[in-house]
Design a protein around this motif. Structure first.
Motif, PDB file in Angstrom:
ATOM      1  N   ASP A 125       0.737  -1.178  -0.005  1.00 22.36           N
ATOM      2  CA  ASP A 125       0.061   0.070  -0.121  1.00 22.36           C
ATOM      3  C   ASP A 125       0.963   1.192   0.113  1.00 22.36           C
ATOM      4  O   ASP A 125       0.470   2.258  -0.419  1.00 22.36           O
ATOM      5  CB  ASP A 125      -0.822   0.106   1.241  1.00 22.36           C
ATOM      6  CG  ASP A 125      -1.895  -1.220   1.275  1.00 22.36           C
ATOM      7  OD1 ASP A 125      -2.113  -1.670   0.261  1.00 22.36           O
ATOM      8  OD2 ASP A 125      -1.951  -1.630   2.405  1.00 22.36           O
ATOM      9  N   GLN A 148       7.622   0.761   5.914  1.00 19.92           N
ATOM     10  CA  GLN A 148       7.772  -0.595   6.686  1.00 19.92           C
ATOM     11  C   GLN A 148       7.004  -1.513   6.058  1.00 19.92           C
ATOM     12  O   GLN A 148       7.165  -2.597   6.193  1.00 19.92           O
ATOM     13  CB  GLN A 148       6.992  -0.118   8.172  1.00 19.92           C
ATOM     14  CG  GLN A 148       7.606   0.550   9.169  1.00 19.92           C
ATOM     15  CD  GLN A 148       7.007   0.979  10.204  1.00 19.92           C
ATOM     16  OE1 GLN A 148       5.760   1.212  10.218  1.00 19.92           O
ATOM     17  NE2 GLN A 148       7.478   1.006  11.369  1.00 19.92           N
ATOM     18  N   ASP A 149       6.093  -0.973   4.921  1.00 21.23           N
ATOM     19  CA  ASP A 149       5.186  -1.827   4.229  1.00 21.23           C
ATOM     20  C   ASP A 149       6.269  -2.616   3.202  1.00 21.23           C
ATOM     21  O   ASP A 149       6.230  -3.965   3.103  1.00 21.23           O
ATOM     22  CB  ASP A 149       4.266  -1.081   3.495  1.00 21.23           C
ATOM     23  CG  ASP A 149       3.043  -1.999   3.029  1.00 21.23           C
ATOM     24  OD1 ASP A 149       3.017  -3.048   3.750  1.00 21.23           O
ATOM     25  OD2 ASP A 149       2.494  -1.342   2.179  1.00 21.23           O
ATOM     26  N   PRO A 185       5.093  12.753   4.837  1.00 22.05           N
ATOM     27  CA  PRO A 185       5.907  13.899   4.781  1.00 22.05           C
ATOM     28  C   PRO A 185       5.955  14.297   3.218  1.00 22.05           C
ATOM     29  O   PRO A 185       6.533  15.251   2.744  1.00 22.05           O
ATOM     30  CB  PRO A 185       7.437  13.501   5.217  1.00 22.05           C
ATOM     31  CG  PRO A 185       7.224  12.058   5.468  1.00 22.05           C
ATOM     32  CD  PRO A 185       5.773  11.533   5.645  1.00 22.05           C
ATOM     33  N   GLU A 186       5.777  13.225   2.485  1.00 17.33           N
ATOM     34  CA  GLU A 186       6.137  13.428   1.067  1.00 17.33           C
ATOM     35  C   GLU A 186       5.065  13.889   0.177  1.00 17.33           C
ATOM     36  O   GLU A 186       4.887  14.201  -0.847  1.00 17.33           O
ATOM     37  CB  GLU A 186       6.519  12.076   0.297  1.00 17.33           C
ATOM     38  CG  GLU A 186       7.870  11.787   0.803  1.00 17.33           C
ATOM     39  CD  GLU A 186       8.452  10.206   0.510  1.00 17.33           C
ATOM     40  OE1 GLU A 186       9.347   9.990  -0.355  1.00 17.33           O
ATOM     41  OE2 GLU A 186       7.943   9.465   0.757  1.00 17.33           O
ATOM     42  N   LYS A 191      -3.170  -2.039  10.458  1.00 20.07           N
ATOM     43  CA  LYS A 191      -1.976  -1.883   9.020  1.00 20.07           C
ATOM     44  C   LYS A 191      -1.986  -3.304   8.481  1.00 20.07           C
ATOM     45  O   LYS A 191      -1.986  -2.920   6.919  1.00 20.07           O
ATOM     46  CB  LYS A 191      -0.626  -1.884  10.053  1.00 20.07           C
ATOM     47  CG  LYS A 191       0.738  -1.650   9.183  1.00 20.07           C
ATOM     48  CD  LYS A 191       1.708  -1.774  10.302  1.00 20.07           C
ATOM     49  CE  LYS A 191       3.201  -1.912   9.453  1.00 20.07           C
ATOM     50  NZ  LYS A 191       3.518  -0.536   9.073  1.00 20.07           N
ATOM     51  N   ASP A 216      -4.528  -0.929   5.647  1.00 17.62           N
ATOM     52  CA  ASP A 216      -3.773   0.033   4.983  1.00 17.62           C
ATOM     53  C   ASP A 216      -2.233  -0.034   5.820  1.00 17.62           C
ATOM     54  O   ASP A 216      -1.952   0.233   6.700  1.00 17.62           O
ATOM     55  CB  ASP A 216      -3.869   1.474   5.567  1.00 17.62           C
ATOM     56  CG  ASP A 216      -3.182   2.555   4.867  1.00 17.62           C
ATOM     57  OD1 ASP A 216      -2.155   2.341   4.177  1.00 17.62           O
ATOM     58  OD2 ASP A 216      -3.463   4.015   4.855  1.00 17.62           O
ATOM     59  N   GLY A 217      -1.467  -0.811   4.828  1.00 10.05           N
ATOM     60  CA  GLY A 217      -0.127  -1.028   5.089  1.00 10.05           C
ATOM     61  C   GLY A 217       0.951   0.198   5.401  1.00 10.05           C
ATOM     62  O   GLY A 217       2.017  -0.020   5.733  1.00 10.05           O
ATOM     63  N   SER A 218       0.442   1.225   4.948  1.00  7.25           N
ATOM     64  CA  SER A 218       1.472   2.420   4.946  1.00  7.25           C
ATOM     65  C   SER A 218       1.152   3.095   6.306  1.00  7.25           C
ATOM     66  O   SER A 218       1.862   4.236   6.690  1.00  7.25           O
ATOM     67  CB  SER A 218       0.959   3.470   4.011  1.00  7.25           C
ATOM     68  OG  SER A 218      -0.195   3.911   4.146  1.00  7.25           O
ATOM     69  N   GLY A 241       2.463   3.919   9.687  1.00  8.21           N
ATOM     70  CA  GLY A 241       4.002   3.713  10.390  1.00  8.21           C
ATOM     71  C   GLY A 241       3.876   3.841  11.751  1.00  8.21           C
ATOM     72  O   GLY A 241       3.288   4.829  12.505  1.00  8.21           O
ATOM     73  N   ILE A 242       4.378   2.770  12.019  1.00 10.77           N
ATOM     74  CA  ILE A 242       4.469   2.810  13.751  1.00 10.77           C
ATOM     75  C   ILE A 242       5.835   1.818  14.216  1.00 10.77           C
ATOM     76  O   ILE A 242       5.961   0.948  13.543  1.00 10.77           O
ATOM     77  CB  ILE A 242       3.291   2.164  14.522  1.00 10.77           C
ATOM     78  CG1 ILE A 242       3.590   2.481  16.320  1.00 10.77           C
ATOM     79  CG2 ILE A 242       2.786   1.062  14.222  1.00 10.77           C
ATOM     80  CD1 ILE A 242       2.316   2.100  17.041  1.00 10.77           C
ATOM     81  N   ARG A 243       6.669   2.298  15.117  1.00  8.24           N
ATOM     82  CA  ARG A 243       7.812   1.610  15.497  1.00  8.24           C
ATOM     83  C   ARG A 243       7.273   0.676  16.809  1.00  8.24           C
ATOM     84  O   ARG A 243       6.646   1.126  17.329  1.00  8.24           O
ATOM     85  CB  ARG A 243       8.994   2.617  16.146  1.00  8.24           C
ATOM     86  CG  ARG A 243      10.030   3.320  15.166  1.00  8.24           C
ATOM     87  CD  ARG A 243      11.170   3.558  16.063  1.00  8.24           C
ATOM     88  NE  ARG A 243      11.582   4.730  15.315  1.00  8.24           N
ATOM     89  CZ  ARG A 243      11.800   5.871  15.386  1.00  8.24           C
ATOM     90  NH1 ARG A 243      10.936   6.229  16.347  1.00  8.24           N
ATOM     91  NH2 ARG A 243      12.407   6.716  14.766  1.00  8.24           N
ATOM     92  N   LYS A 248       6.807  10.411  10.253  1.00  9.36           N
ATOM     93  CA  LYS A 248       5.598  10.008   9.465  1.00  9.36           C
ATOM     94  C   LYS A 248       4.735   9.163  10.384  1.00  9.36           C
ATOM     95  O   LYS A 248       5.091   8.405  11.387  1.00  9.36           O
ATOM     96  CB  LYS A 248       6.200   8.790   8.483  1.00  9.36           C
ATOM     97  CG  LYS A 248       5.203   8.067   7.907  1.00  9.36           C
ATOM     98  CD  LYS A 248       5.727   7.152   6.924  1.00  9.36           C
ATOM     99  CE  LYS A 248       4.709   6.185   6.342  1.00  9.36           C
ATOM    100  NZ  LYS A 248       5.251   5.067   5.466  1.00  9.36           N
ATOM    101  N   ILE A 263       5.453   7.976  14.025  1.00  9.79           N
ATOM    102  CA  ILE A 263       7.073   7.728  14.332  1.00  9.79           C
ATOM    103  C   ILE A 263       7.647   9.091  14.395  1.00  9.79           C
ATOM    104  O   ILE A 263       7.277  10.081  13.475  1.00  9.79           O
ATOM    105  CB  ILE A 263       7.499   7.106  13.024  1.00  9.79           C
ATOM    106  CG1 ILE A 263       7.097   5.627  12.845  1.00  9.79           C
ATOM    107  CG2 ILE A 263       9.133   6.968  13.345  1.00  9.79           C
ATOM    108  CD1 ILE A 263       7.388   4.976  11.456  1.00  9.79           C
TER     109      ILE A 263
END
Lengths: 159, 353
Positions: free
Chosen positions: A73, A81-82, B13-14, B42, B46-48, B50-52, B103, B106
């Motif tokens: 995605d 991370q994906d 950010p992009e 996730k 939605d795989g995008s 972001g989390i550490r 992001k 993160i």
């Protein structure tokens, strides 16, 4: 630190680029990871038999094919991370397959492998390591190497 | 299985777009963690996102986030409890504060947290000569630093430090707790140098305002503010370091004014903070210079009635028997051989959530 040659880095960049560019018509990587986890849990836990392991091998084979077309995605370049997860799914599938083919090959029970169809430990035949490497055709190839025995002599564990 | 709704703060950010909120409904047992909820969103939607994260067992310190406005570890917060504490039944998760967001959830720990940790020389500077075998230290002295050693560097205290919000250069709770870990260690050879450095730094130990946010925030019971106060006691009481920030004098003035009146005498406090802890402080040039330069602050204090001309001339006091009670507290604290350190690991009153 070992130094990666530029050609290798270019290959990796191409591989990552390929994953990023895939159209959204395959499966999502997370689905493949989920199915792999459930499969390994069901058929490749401590208690195993040939039937279950063969079934698991078929599923992993299919998942490998699906992973070759799976999509992500996240198409960004910051903290993606994906894509990292996608690469990890590839390694997981390799490890899963190596585990399964060696578990099928080892027709005995030992340590964390309890073969329901071969419940006994057979030191004469199986006191050896199983090595799995990737063959020229990409399929796993099995070889063996001897066990180095030092202070502790091998014996059947009794509880 | 129960359904929970997560409201995640997203930022790419992009994209060129501002941060925005996004809701996902997930399905898990109520005792599972907010982190597992986020990972399910996730994986499923939605795989995008972001989390550490790493250990998922509250020991690696990777998944520090704000949940319903409060900093915590996502893996250390149950979904049902988070839902109960939410304002509208939706569990709100956003990145930690005081650090730039890279992001989604993160944040840039390097830009703030790790930079400050390095600022305090976070390693042991051993006494010489180094013994051939191990150092033998008394058990008590190790218990003394145990609380500061419990830190897992998650950044929760940094996230909500109010002093750092005002002064981004403030060394901050996590790094100062780490500093105490070595100031309290008998094997370290630089106690005075470390304390002098942290007292003289205008963003050092006297920059903390006692707001307790870091104690509330810490998921490991480190109580960073308590460690900062112990640094102050070591600097002021044990090493008599009189810093150029007037931190030590300010504290001494508090102690003696409360002892006398039971209540704070704001006008006298200002004088003594700059002129020293004596009734003559207001006539000292060091105070007069400071008083002139802080006239705007004095003006505001008068406007808001923090001070009135009457209280400047005749400070308010507690009733006689209450002052006697305050005096007894002083006698008790000053008379005891061991300094009260409010160390959870010593007192045994562990309130770790």
């Amino acid at each position: 630190m070992p130094h990666a040659p530029a050609s290798r880095l270019r290959e990796d960049a191409t591989m990552i680029g390929d994953i990023l560019d895939r159209p959204r018509d395959g499966r999502r990587f997370a689905e493949i990871k989920d199915e792999l986890g459930a499969t390994m849990n069901e058929y490749v836990a401590v208690y195993r038999d040939e039937e279950g392991l063969t079934k698991a091998h078929e599923i992993v084979h299919r998942l490998k094919e699906e992973a070759g077309k799976a999509y992500v995605d996240d198409h960004g370049s910051v903290f993606n991370q994906d894509v990292l997860g996608a690469l990890e799914v590839g390694y997981l599938l390799d490890c899963a397959e190596a585990t399964i083919v060696s578990a099928i090959d080892r027709k005995e029970s030992r340590g964390a492998q309890f073969r329901l169809d071969y419940p006994d430990r057979l030191d004469e035949e199986w006191l050896k390591h199983i090595n799995v490497t990737r063959g020229a055709d990409g399929e796993p190839e099995i070889s063996y190497s001897p066990v180095t025995i030092t202070k502790w002599q091998p014996e059947v564990r009794k509880y | 299985m129960s359904e929970f709704t997560l409201r995640l703060r997203r930022y790419d950010p992009e994209s060129g777009d501002a941060p925005y909120w996004e809701e996902h409904t997930i399905e898990l047992e109520p005792h599972r963690s907010v982190l597992e909820g986020i990972l399910q969103a996730k994986a499923r939607f939605d795989g995008s996102i972001g989390i550490r994260c790493s250990c998922r067992a509250a020991i690696c310190g990777s998944c520090g986030v704000r949940i319903n406005g409060r900093p915590d570890l996502a893996c250390h917060t149950h979904l049902d409890k988070a839902e109960k504490r939410s304002k509208d039944g939706v569990i709100e998760v956003e990145p930690m504060g005081n650090m730039p967001v890279i992001k989604d959830l993160i944040v840039d720990m390097e830009a703030v947290h790790w930079k400050k940790i390095r600022r305090v020389t976070p390693w042991l500077i051993a006494k010489q000569p180094v013994p051939k075998r191990e150092y033998i230290v008394p058990r008590e002295s190790m218990v003394d630093v145990t609380q500061s050693m419990a830190c897992i560097q998650c950044g929760a205290c940094v996230s909500d430090c109010l002093s750092m919000e005002v002064d981004p250069e403030f060394i901050g709770p996590a790094a100062l707790a780490k500093a105490y870990r070595f100031v309290g260690d008998p094997r370290d050879d630089q106690h005075r140098e470390r304390l002098q450095d942290l007292a003289e730094d205008p963003h050092g130990i006297y920059d903390c305002t006692h707001c307790f946010q870091c104690i509330d925030a810490c998921p490991k019971g480190v109580a960073p503010m308590s460690q900062i106060m112990r640094l102050r006691r070591r600097a002021g009481n044990d090493f008599n370091i009189e810093d150029r920030n007037n931190g030590e004098r300010h504290e001494a003035a508090f102690v003696s004014l409360i002892k006398r009146h039971g209540l704070l005498d704001e006008a006298e406090l200002l004088a003594r903070s700059y002129g020293g802890d004596t009734p003559l402080a207001k006539f000292k040039p060091s105070f007069v210079a400071e008083a002139v330069s802080s006239l705007p602050a004095v003006g505001r204090a008068l406007l808001r009635r923090k001070m009135t001309p009457a209280t400047v001339l005749k400070p308010h006091k507690l009733a006689k028997q209450d002052r006697a009670a305050v005096k007894r507290i002083y006698e008790d604290v000053e008379g005891s051989e061991q300094r009260a350190e409010s160390n959870l690991y010593i007192s045994g009153k562990d309130e770790d959530r």
